[in-house]
Design an enzyme around this catalytic site. Structure first.
Site, short mmCIF file in Angstrom:
data_model
loop_
_atom_site.label_atom_id
_atom_site.label_comp_id
_atom_site.label_asym_id
_atom_site.label_seq_id
_atom_site.Cartn_x
_atom_site.Cartn_y
_atom_site.Cartn_z
N HIS A 318 0.86 -1.18 0.00
CA HIS A 318 0.00 0.00 0.00
C HIS A 318 0.90 1.24 0.00
CE1 HIS A 318 -3.82 2.08 0.43
NE2 HIS A 318 -3.12 2.97 1.10
N ALA A 319 0.72 2.11 -1.00
CA ALA A 319 1.65 3.24 -1.20
C ALA A 319 1.61 4.20 -0.02
CB ALA A 319 1.26 3.97 -2.48
N HIS A 348 0.10 11.69 -5.97
CA HIS A 348 -0.46 11.79 -4.62
C HIS A 348 0.65 11.66 -3.58
CE1 HIS A 348 -3.48 11.06 -1.37
NE2 HIS A 348 -2.53 10.31 -0.89
N GLU A 349 1.44 10.59 -3.70
CA GLU A 349 2.48 10.36 -2.67
C GLU A 349 3.53 11.46 -2.71
OE1 GLU A 349 0.22 7.25 -1.51
OE2 GLU A 349 1.74 8.40 -0.45
N HIS A 352 2.49 14.50 -0.84
CA HIS A 352 2.80 14.45 0.60
C HIS A 352 4.24 14.93 0.85
CE1 HIS A 352 -0.77 12.50 2.14
NE2 HIS A 352 -0.64 11.44 1.37
N GLU A 376 -3.88 14.91 3.00
CA GLU A 376 -4.39 14.11 1.86
C GLU A 376 -4.86 15.01 0.72
OE1 GLU A 376 -3.13 10.88 3.76
OE2 GLU A 376 -3.73 11.13 1.68
N HIS A 480 -6.65 0.31 5.44
CA HIS A 480 -6.61 1.28 6.54
C HIS A 480 -7.13 0.72 7.85
CE1 HIS A 480 -6.21 3.39 2.82
NE2 HIS A 480 -5.78 4.45 3.44
N TYR A 490 -9.75 11.37 4.17
CA TYR A 490 -9.90 11.36 2.71
C TYR A 490 -11.19 12.05 2.32
CZ TYR A 490 -6.10 8.06 3.14
OH TYR A 490 -4.90 7.47 3.46
C1 LIG Z 1 -8.01 7.10 -0.85
C2 LIG Z 1 -6.96 6.31 -0.08
N1 LIG Z 1 -5.67 6.80 -0.42
C3 LIG Z 1 -4.51 6.35 0.19
O1 LIG Z 1 -4.60 5.40 1.02
O2 LIG Z 1 -3.44 6.91 -0.10
C4 LIG Z 1 -7.07 4.83 -0.43
O3 LIG Z 1 -6.28 4.35 -1.22
O4 LIG Z 1 -7.98 4.21 0.10
ZN LIG Z 2 -2.21 10.02 1.11
#
Ligand SMILES: C[C@H](NC(=O)O)C(=O)O
Ligand SMILES: [Zn+2]
Length: 596
Positions: A318-319, A348-349, A352, A376, A480, A490
């Protein structure tokens, strides 16, 4: 003698150096586990997380020695309060703290090493294999096998662990008698008594847009998969929306596009045709940030990041983006593959990392998002520009740009953005509705899965294609939950990023409709964004919101759904008209959930 203020400042400087050192080693230990899952790296990570808790505990006691009423400097009192706000680290039972860390690591390991079986002989990891099937297959039963296989291999395997995890977290967080349960502690990060109600109101404001999108997509999917898969309650099967959790639906754009005969921008194909490789994907993202005057990746980023799934060892795919608290070491960990979705995740990453770099000179206690949703939203903000036809054309991934009066092309683009951003809203909202109800004790272990599907059925209007029983633990099939990462951030992000996009397009004097605005190369937009980034967590997040919106109405310190609704306005009109023309009944039976 020193004044109390001078003493406090001296203490905070010492704290900063000690904390930076502990956080560096603790982050390194976590990194070594997430990029190499073994018993030994798990032990080392747990040892360091306990050292971190012990440090936080001791310093909270030291900081409580200062009489805050004698200190006028708001900045210093805010810092001292942050030293004392240490969550579960205040818990004296270190054996139980270790147990919490071990359970979370074990659940994360189950999730990250799980292989879902799609038939008697083939079992596959989530990334990239099951993800590719769920995104690209259009075969109902093949999708169902991947959907069930993943849940049997992930969530189901950690079902026994979660109740104890909840119990220990609640015991730890209530020790100080500051919070009623772990959910209340997580919500306290938004520094607002009305936060829970505010997000509910935002959701209610956005629900009609989601219902119109849901109704349209449902009708298109019915024609492909057959009426028999769509119950009279109005729900959509959960596994045919192009995503393992039905959280974003851009994976099925080609199946449901409003004007399919228009050139559907398949960016993945274009990337492959242009010989994109993983490194180039990161250079494209870095180029975007540099074009608006933000930061290039430091040397250690390229040296120490894990940008591809390694062979011969288990990792957490998971990134995520990492800040090693020393102002130089920032990394991304991502099992990157060459697809459009992955290119968005790269942006996205790296978003951050841009935030990390912008606030790197602040005291360690301020090196965070103004609230978790801000972090986020900052990560996502450039994807609103990056995905415009104009931008994709600029970087050679799209040939023809739909002109402003090309309504069909424009609607196709807006629709694609809605599949990514609007479809997400109920999902982004409901994950923590489940988790908060669990922490509150409203949802007991024997009802974990039932509550999960009640929420999915109620808010998302989807139902499980395979009968669920209480032996299942579908929350555990979403990173998560085992990863212990709160999720309302999010939902906050998906609202706030449109407020910021509107503000940046205005300050950048970028003409045209909001959904076609691209801030690429716009220094003024980047400068405004940077002003907010540099604030980190130094001020309540309403001030950070105001910094970026520069609003004079004073109201816009809050989250507002209006910019999102403005962005999608042309599509809202189109969907309402189209659903009416097709006599589509919007919505679904929110309280009656088909369980196959
Ligand atoms: C939206 C959320 N983004 C993340 O974890 O970086 C996901 O992937 O569920
Ligand atoms: Zn993120």
């Amino acid at each position: 003698s020193q004044t109390v203020l001078e003493e406090a400042k001296e203490y905070l400087d010492k704290y900063d150096k000690l904390a930076a050192d502990i956080y560096y080693h603790s982050s390194e230990a976590s990194w070594n586990y997430y990029t190499n899952i073994t018993d030994e790296t798990l032990k080392n990570m747990t040892d360091w997380s306990l050292k971190e808790s012990e440090f936080a505990n001791i310093e909270a006691k030291n900081a409580s020695g200062f009489n805050l009423s004698q200190i006028q400097d708001q900045n210093i009192t805010r810092l001292l309060k942050k030293v004392m706000d240490i969550g579960i680290s205040a818990f004296s039972d270190t054996a139980k703290l270790r147990k919490i860390s071990e359970i979370q690591a074990e659940m994360t390991s189950i999730y990250s090493t799980a292989e879902g079986c799609i038939n008697a002989t083939t079992c596959l990891p989530l990334e990239p294999d099951l993800t590719d099937i769920i995104t690209n297959s259009r075969d109902y039963d093949e999708l169902k096998a991947a959907w069930k296989g993943w849940r049997d291999a992930s969530g189901k395997k950690m079902k026994q662990l979660y109740p104890q995890f909840v119990e220990l977290l609640n015991e730890a967080i209530t020790f100080e008698k500051k919070y009623k349960d772990m959910g209340e502690y997580y919500r306290s990060w938004y520094e607002s008594e009305t936060f829970e109600n505010d997000v509910r109101h935002l959701f209610d404001e956005l629900a009609p847009l989601y219902e119109n999108l849901h109704a349209y997509v449902r009708r298109k999917l019915r024609t492909h998969y057959g009426e028999d898969k769509f119950p009279s309650t109005g729900h959509i099967p959960a596994h045919i929306l192009g995503n393992m959790w039905a959280q974003q639906w851009n994976g099925i754009y080609d199946l449901v596009a409003p004007y399919p005969n228009k050139q559907s921008a398949d960016i993945t194909e274009a990337m492959i045709a242009k010989n994109y490789n993983v490194t180039y994907m990161y250079q494209v993202a870095e180029d975007f940030f540099k074009s608006i005057g933000l930061y290039e990746m430091p040397p250690l980023f390229w040296e120490k990041s894990m940008l591809v799934k390694p062979n011969g060892r288990e990792v957490v795919c998971h990134a995520s983006a990492w800040d090693f608290s020393n102002g130089r070491d920032f990394r991304i960990k991502q099992c990157t593959s060459v697809t459009e979705d992955q290119l968005l995740t790269v942006h996205h990453e790296m978003g951050h990392i841009e935030y990390f770099l912008a606030y790197a000179d602040l005291p360690l206690l301020y090196r965070g998002g103004a609230n978790p949703g801000f972090h986020e939203g900052v990560a996502d903000i450039v994807t609103l520009s990056f995905q415009t036809p104009e931008h994709l054309n600029k970087i050679g991934l799209l040939d023809d740009v739909p002109g402003q009066n090309d309504t069909e092309g424009d609607i196709n683009f807006l629709f694609r953005m809605a599949l990514e951003k609007v479809a997400f809203l109920p999902f982004g909202y409901l994950i923590d509705q489940w988790r908060w109800s669990v922490f509150r004790g409203e949802t007991k272990p024997e009802r974990y899965n039932e509550k999960w599907w009640d929420l999915r059925c109620d808010f998302q209007g989807i139902y499980p294609p395979v009968e669920r029983t209480n032996d299942d633990f579908d929350p555990g099939a979403k990173y998560h939950i085992p990863g212990g990462v709160p999720y309302i951030r999010y939902f906050v992000s998906f609202v706030a990023q449109f407020q910021w996009h509107k503000a940046l397009c205005q300050v950048g004097n970028i003409p045209g409709p909001l959904h076609r605005c691209d801030i690429y190369n716009n220094i003024a937009a980047g400068a405004r964004l940077n002003e907010m980034l540099k604030m980190g967590a130094s001020r309540p997040w309403g001030e950070a919101m105001l910094k970026i919106t520069n609003a004079t109405d004073g109201e816009t310190t809050k989250l507002s759904a209006l910019p999102l609704l403005e962005y999608f306005d042309p599509l809202i009109k189109w969907l309402e008209k189209n659903n009416k023309e097709n006599n589509e009944i919007l919505g679904w039976d929110k309280k009656n959930c088909p369980n196959v």
